[in-house]
Design a protein around this motif. Structure first.
Motif, PDB file in Angstrom:
ATOM      1  N   SER A 169      46.656  39.326  41.182  1.00 29.52           N
ATOM      2  CA  SER A 169      45.853  39.232  40.361  1.00 29.52           C
ATOM      3  C   SER A 169      44.517  40.377  40.242  1.00 29.52           C
ATOM      4  O   SER A 169      44.592  41.055  41.156  1.00 29.52           O
ATOM      5  CB  SER A 169      44.815  37.846  40.785  1.00 29.52           C
ATOM      6  OG  SER A 169      44.173  38.007  41.942  1.00 29.52           O
ATOM      7  N   VAL A 170      43.929  40.230  39.236  1.00 30.37           N
ATOM      8  CA  VAL A 170      42.837  41.255  38.948  1.00 30.37           C
ATOM      9  C   VAL A 170      41.519  40.431  39.112  1.00 30.37           C
ATOM     10  O   VAL A 170      41.375  39.608  38.166  1.00 30.37           O
ATOM     11  CB  VAL A 170      42.878  42.096  37.840  1.00 30.37           C
ATOM     12  CG1 VAL A 170      41.841  43.214  37.666  1.00 30.37           C
ATOM     13  CG2 VAL A 170      44.116  43.029  37.930  1.00 30.37           C
ATOM     14  N   THR A 171      40.661  40.779  39.697  1.00 28.94           N
ATOM     15  CA  THR A 171      39.347  40.119  39.776  1.00 28.94           C
ATOM     16  C   THR A 171      38.120  41.149  39.171  1.00 28.94           C
ATOM     17  O   THR A 171      37.974  42.086  39.808  1.00 28.94           O
ATOM     18  CB  THR A 171      38.884  39.784  41.416  1.00 28.94           C
ATOM     19  OG1 THR A 171      39.861  38.996  41.736  1.00 28.94           O
ATOM     20  CG2 THR A 171      37.771  39.099  41.229  1.00 28.94           C
ATOM     21  N   ILE A 172      37.532  40.949  38.455  1.00 25.46           N
ATOM     22  CA  ILE A 172      36.475  41.642  37.751  1.00 25.46           C
ATOM     23  C   ILE A 172      35.048  41.104  37.864  1.00 25.46           C
ATOM     24  O   ILE A 172      34.915  39.697  37.615  1.00 25.46           O
ATOM     25  CB  ILE A 172      36.824  41.860  36.230  1.00 25.46           C
ATOM     26  CG1 ILE A 172      38.037  42.282  35.747  1.00 25.46           C
ATOM     27  CG2 ILE A 172      35.570  42.464  35.465  1.00 25.46           C
ATOM     28  CD1 ILE A 172      38.264  43.657  36.401  1.00 25.46           C
ATOM     29  N   LEU A 173      34.315  41.832  38.383  1.00 21.98           N
ATOM     30  CA  LEU A 173      32.968  41.351  38.943  1.00 21.98           C
ATOM     31  C   LEU A 173      32.296  40.945  37.500  1.00 21.98           C
ATOM     32  O   LEU A 173      32.226  41.381  36.338  1.00 21.98           O
ATOM     33  CB  LEU A 173      32.137  42.538  39.324  1.00 21.98           C
ATOM     34  CG  LEU A 173      30.587  42.110  39.950  1.00 21.98           C
ATOM     35  CD1 LEU A 173      30.653  41.430  41.139  1.00 21.98           C
ATOM     36  CD2 LEU A 173      29.952  43.557  40.125  1.00 21.98           C
ATOM     37  N   GLY A 174      31.661  39.612  37.529  1.00 24.46           N
ATOM     38  CA  GLY A 174      31.021  38.708  36.439  1.00 24.46           C
ATOM     39  C   GLY A 174      31.896  37.640  35.940  1.00 24.46           C
ATOM     40  O   GLY A 174      31.546  37.051  35.259  1.00 24.46           O
ATOM     41  N   GLU A 175      33.258  37.846  35.885  1.00 23.76           N
ATOM     42  CA  GLU A 175      34.126  36.880  35.472  1.00 23.76           C
ATOM     43  C   GLU A 175      34.216  35.655  36.497  1.00 23.76           C
ATOM     44  O   GLU A 175      34.186  35.943  37.565  1.00 23.76           O
ATOM     45  CB  GLU A 175      35.496  37.533  35.135  1.00 23.76           C
ATOM     46  CG  GLU A 175      35.328  38.487  34.064  1.00 23.76           C
ATOM     47  CD  GLU A 175      36.677  39.167  33.590  1.00 23.76           C
ATOM     48  OE1 GLU A 175      36.648  39.841  32.673  1.00 23.76           O
ATOM     49  OE2 GLU A 175      37.928  38.687  33.926  1.00 23.76           O
ATOM     50  N   THR A 176      34.296  34.366  35.772  1.00 24.53           N
ATOM     51  CA  THR A 176      34.437  33.267  36.618  1.00 24.53           C
ATOM     52  C   THR A 176      35.931  32.964  37.456  1.00 24.53           C
ATOM     53  O   THR A 176      35.622  32.436  38.575  1.00 24.53           O
ATOM     54  CB  THR A 176      34.097  32.054  35.804  1.00 24.53           C
ATOM     55  OG1 THR A 176      35.212  31.888  34.689  1.00 24.53           O
ATOM     56  CG2 THR A 176      32.710  32.021  35.320  1.00 24.53           C
TER      57      THR A 176
END
Length: 145
Positions: free
Chosen positions: A103-110
């Motif tokens: 996965s890719v985790t982007i700051l601010g996304e839930t």
């Protein structure tokens, strides 16, 4: 005869020593196919009212601004570049994040963006997207930029 056997043994041992200590051993890693710059190409989703799968050029949802670009760095750092139209002008923004093989985790996304598949030229991510008609799960196809 003994000298010939000794000489042949010495040559054989020396040859094996050179192959075992090859300097290529440290550089024998395969590059991770996720690392690189990715540009959004298409977005697909299932219409909740009909169950039909719809696919559109990603540019269709950017109101004339550049499409999303995702940079995945070798140190598992991610940078998502987006553009939004504010007062008729496209404004660029960057969101930091992290990534792993799943996965890719982007700051601010839930929630993280799930990696569906990747090869040398194409990356598919599945995630929730909110736009003017609501929030839905989408699959976005990226290509190397």
């Amino acid at each position: 005869m003994f000298k010939k056997v000794l000489l042949a043994s010495a040559v054989l041992v020396a040859g094996l020593g050179f192959t075992a200590c090859s300097s290529d051993d440290d550089n024998n890693t395969t590059p991770n196919p996720l690392v690189g710059d990715w540009k959004a190409q298409t977005v697909s989703y299932v219409r909740p009212d009909t169950g039909e799968t719809m696919t559109h050029d990603f540019a269709m949802i950017t109101n004339g601004c550049d499409v999303d670009e995702l940079e995945l760095k070798a140190d598992n750092i991610a940078d998502l570049e987006t553009e939004s139209k504010i007062d008729g002008v496209c404004v660029e923004a960057h969101a930091p994040g992290t990534w792993n093989e799943n996965s890719v985790t982007i700051l601010g996304e839930t929630a993280p963006r799930q990696i569906v598949s990747v090869n040398g030229t194409e990356l598919l991510l599945k995630y929730m997207m909110t736009y003017q008609f609501g929030t839905t799960e989408v699959t976005v196809k990226y290509s190397r930029s």
